[in-house]
Design a protein around this motif. Structure first.
Motif, PDB file in Angstrom:
ATOM      1  N   GLY A  89       1.091  -1.258  -0.078  1.00 43.43           N
ATOM      2  CA  GLY A  89      -0.117   0.017  -0.017  1.00 43.43           C
ATOM      3  C   GLY A  89       1.026   1.198  -0.186  1.00 43.43           C
ATOM      4  N   PHE A  90       1.012   1.818  -1.171  1.00 43.60           N
ATOM      5  CA  PHE A  90       1.981   3.076  -1.221  1.00 43.60           C
ATOM      6  C   PHE A  90       1.317   4.369  -1.508  1.00 43.60           C
ATOM      7  CE2 PHE A  90       5.650   5.332  -2.619  1.00 43.60           C
ATOM      8  CZ  PHE A  90       6.696   4.742  -2.011  1.00 43.60           C
ATOM      9  N   GLY A  91       0.770   4.680  -0.221  1.00 43.70           N
ATOM     10  CA  GLY A  91      -0.078   5.827   0.108  1.00 43.70           C
ATOM     11  C   GLY A  91       0.802   6.894   0.912  1.00 43.70           C
ATOM     12  N   VAL A 107      13.925  -0.697   0.230  1.00 42.29           N
ATOM     13  CA  VAL A 107      12.607  -0.741   0.278  1.00 42.29           C
ATOM     14  C   VAL A 107      12.244  -1.271  -0.866  1.00 42.29           C
ATOM     15  CG1 VAL A 107      10.487   0.836   0.244  1.00 42.29           C
ATOM     16  CG2 VAL A 107      12.418   1.396   1.757  1.00 42.29           C
ATOM     17  N   HIS A 108      11.069  -2.304  -0.755  1.00 43.97           N
ATOM     18  CA  HIS A 108      10.296  -2.808  -1.872  1.00 43.97           C
ATOM     19  C   HIS A 108       8.713  -2.230  -1.882  1.00 43.97           C
ATOM     20  CE1 HIS A 108      13.989  -5.209  -1.028  1.00 43.97           C
ATOM     21  NE2 HIS A 108      13.943  -5.746  -2.195  1.00 43.97           N
ATOM     22  N   ALA A 109       8.376  -1.658  -2.893  1.00 45.77           N
ATOM     23  CA  ALA A 109       7.011  -1.165  -2.860  1.00 45.77           C
ATOM     24  C   ALA A 109       6.158  -2.228  -3.486  1.00 45.77           C
ATOM     25  CB  ALA A 109       6.938   0.137  -3.368  1.00 45.77           C
ATOM     26  N   PHE A 110       5.131  -2.371  -2.959  1.00 44.21           N
ATOM     27  CA  PHE A 110       3.688  -3.054  -3.477  1.00 44.21           C
ATOM     28  C   PHE A 110       2.708  -2.430  -3.547  1.00 44.21           C
ATOM     29  CE2 PHE A 110       6.931  -5.966  -1.374  1.00 44.21           C
ATOM     30  CZ  PHE A 110       6.844  -7.397  -2.331  1.00 44.21           C
ATOM     31  N   LEU A 116       1.046   1.476 -12.622  1.00 39.74           N
ATOM     32  CA  LEU A 116       2.324   1.587 -12.982  1.00 39.74           C
ATOM     33  C   LEU A 116       2.831   2.886 -12.617  1.00 39.74           C
ATOM     34  CD1 LEU A 116       2.471   0.112 -16.354  1.00 39.74           C
ATOM     35  CD2 LEU A 116       2.844  -0.957 -14.223  1.00 39.74           C
ATOM     36  N   ALA A 117       1.705   3.886 -12.460  1.00 44.87           N
ATOM     37  CA  ALA A 117       2.246   5.332 -11.945  1.00 44.87           C
ATOM     38  C   ALA A 117       2.597   5.373 -10.422  1.00 44.87           C
ATOM     39  CB  ALA A 117       0.810   6.322 -12.228  1.00 44.87           C
ATOM     40  N   GLY A 145      12.988   6.376  -4.133  1.00 42.04           N
ATOM     41  CA  GLY A 145      14.088   5.333  -3.609  1.00 42.04           C
ATOM     42  C   GLY A 145      13.836   4.362  -3.496  1.00 42.04           C
ATOM     43  N   ALA A 146      12.840   3.611  -3.854  1.00 44.75           N
ATOM     44  CA  ALA A 146      12.480   2.152  -3.723  1.00 44.75           C
ATOM     45  C   ALA A 146      13.347   1.306  -4.671  1.00 44.75           C
ATOM     46  CB  ALA A 146      10.959   1.822  -3.797  1.00 44.75           C
ATOM     47  N   CYS A 147      14.034   0.412  -4.221  1.00 46.71           N
ATOM     48  CA  CYS A 147      14.992  -0.376  -5.025  1.00 46.71           C
ATOM     49  C   CYS A 147      14.169  -1.251  -5.925  1.00 46.71           C
ATOM     50  CB  CYS A 147      16.146  -1.215  -4.174  1.00 46.71           C
ATOM     51  SG  CYS A 147      15.062  -2.693  -3.186  1.00 46.71           S
ATOM     52  N   TRP A 148      12.825  -1.432  -5.567  1.00 49.04           N
ATOM     53  CA  TRP A 148      11.797  -2.351  -6.502  1.00 49.04           C
ATOM     54  C   TRP A 148      10.517  -1.842  -6.266  1.00 49.04           C
ATOM     55  CZ3 TRP A 148       7.828  -5.329  -5.414  1.00 49.04           C
ATOM     56  CH2 TRP A 148       7.220  -6.332  -6.486  1.00 49.04           C
ATOM     57  N   ALA A 149       9.798  -2.022  -7.204  1.00 52.71           N
ATOM     58  CA  ALA A 149       8.313  -1.524  -6.986  1.00 52.71           C
ATOM     59  C   ALA A 149       7.512  -2.652  -8.102  1.00 52.71           C
ATOM     60  CB  ALA A 149       7.959  -0.152  -7.555  1.00 52.71           C
ATOM     61  N   GLY A 150       6.348  -3.089  -7.553  1.00 53.49           N
ATOM     62  CA  GLY A 150       5.549  -3.994  -8.217  1.00 53.49           C
ATOM     63  C   GLY A 150       4.268  -4.239  -7.556  1.00 53.49           C
TER      64      GLY A 150
END
Length: 333
Positions: free
Chosen positions: A174-176, A193-196, A202-203, A212-217
């Motif tokens: 939850g990336f709020g 940080v891995h953002a889910f 995609l935005a 700065g998240a090293c991964w996002a999906g």
């Protein structure tokens, strides 16, 4: 509006729209201060109040618990604050000070606690009353609009991070508002940080990477590496077994929301291996005292969208629909 009146956005009962209302401007009682609101963040907890999902809520109520303003009235006995002081008013509005939780340093668990914008009127207003002992003194140089989300999104994220630590690899579901602040603090502490996000958003995933998240999906995707911990800000109980499946043995999953849908049954193997599943509840005044120093050291920059106070319903709809990048903040005229 007359100077003797306060303008509020009132929720008369659950599942209704907020209504702009004028009220007499009242003097603070003993131990209280009156605050002229400069900004109030819009939090997902406000949606839970509106949707009638919190048993501690009372109605009618003025929502809002990410409040920054200036003291413009002081009740008898208040010696810690002065007229003109800038303060923050967070979720925790009052505790009994005498129960086993309060005496044991866990005032966030007090059974008699009162909460701003839930059981006491909050900051969707031009003025509000608050107990002076639960206000956070703030630097007068702070931008009130930029700092407003720190009063809950920041504070609860900070409490969740402390519950998740140590965590060299951290997943955020939850990336709020909370996650976009916590990512910056985690980065400053050397955490990967891995953002889910919602699947296909995609935005938002790109927004996470810019912070700065090293991964996002998507939340339906597996983590690229076993995580040391995961924090759930999304109120979806189905994400609990998903997160457990992504943390290593001995890792932690922290549920940071005040309300969550039911957690579905899941196989014991996801919990086995001394994985920990826990929650954080509310916050303490100590969280407030420590967090603002941490945020300053991390040079946290909030991403906010300003709304006039009268447009509170539009801000809430944008939050509900997932259209915000960062946080919405209401600003009185």
């Amino acid at each position: 509006m007359k100077l003797s009146e306060s303008r509020v956005m009132l929720l008369r009962k659950p599942h209704t729209r907020l209504v702009e209302t004028l009220r007499p401007l009242v003097a603070p009682d003993a131990g209280q201060v009156r605050i002229r609101v400069q900004a109030c963040g819009v939090c997902r907890t406000d949606l839970h109040v509106i949707d009638g999902e919190l048993p501690q809520a009372v109605y009618p109520i003025v929502p809002g618990h990410e409040v920054i303003g200036e003291v413009d009235g002081i009740g008898v006995g208040v010696r810690t604050l002065a007229l003109g002081d800038r303060v923050g008013v967070p979720w925790l509005a009052w505790t009994c000070g005498d129960c086993r939780y309060c005496r044991g340093g866990h005032e966030n668990l007090c059974d008699s606690a009162q909460f701003t914008g839930c059981s006491r009127d909050g900051g969707y207003a031009t003025h509000l009353l608050a107990d002076a002992a639960y206000c956070l003194p703030l630097d007068a140089r702070l931008d009130p609009v930029a700092a407003a989300p720190l009063l809950c999104a920041g504070l609860i994220g900070w409490r969740a991070l402390r519950a998740a630590s140590p965590c060299p690899r951290l997943g955020l579901y939850g990336f709020g508002a909370a996650a976009h602040i916590l990512t910056q603090i985690a980065m400053a502490q050397g955490i990967l940080v891995h953002a889910f996000t919602r699947p296909g958003d995609l935005a938002m995933q790109e927004f996470a990477r810019t912070l700065g998240a090293c991964w996002a999906g998507g939340s339906d995707e597996p983590a690229p590496h076993p995580l040391d911990a995961a924090i759930l800000f999304a109120p979806d109980g189905a994400l609990v077994p998903t997160a457990l499946g992504n943390v290593r043995k001995g890792g932690r999953v922290v549920c940071a929301g005040i309300h969550m849908s039911d957690i579905p049954a899941f196989p014991y193997r996801l919990l086995w291996g001394e994985r920990h599943l826990t929650s954080v509840a509310n916050l303490t005044r100590d969280d407030g005292r420590t967090f603002f120093e941490v945020a300053k050291l991390a040079s946290v920059q909030t991403h906010v969208q300003r709304y006039p106070l009268a447009d509170a319903n539009a801000a809430l709809e944008a939050l509900r629909d997932g259209r915000l990048r960062g946080a919405a903040v209401l600003v009185p005229d």
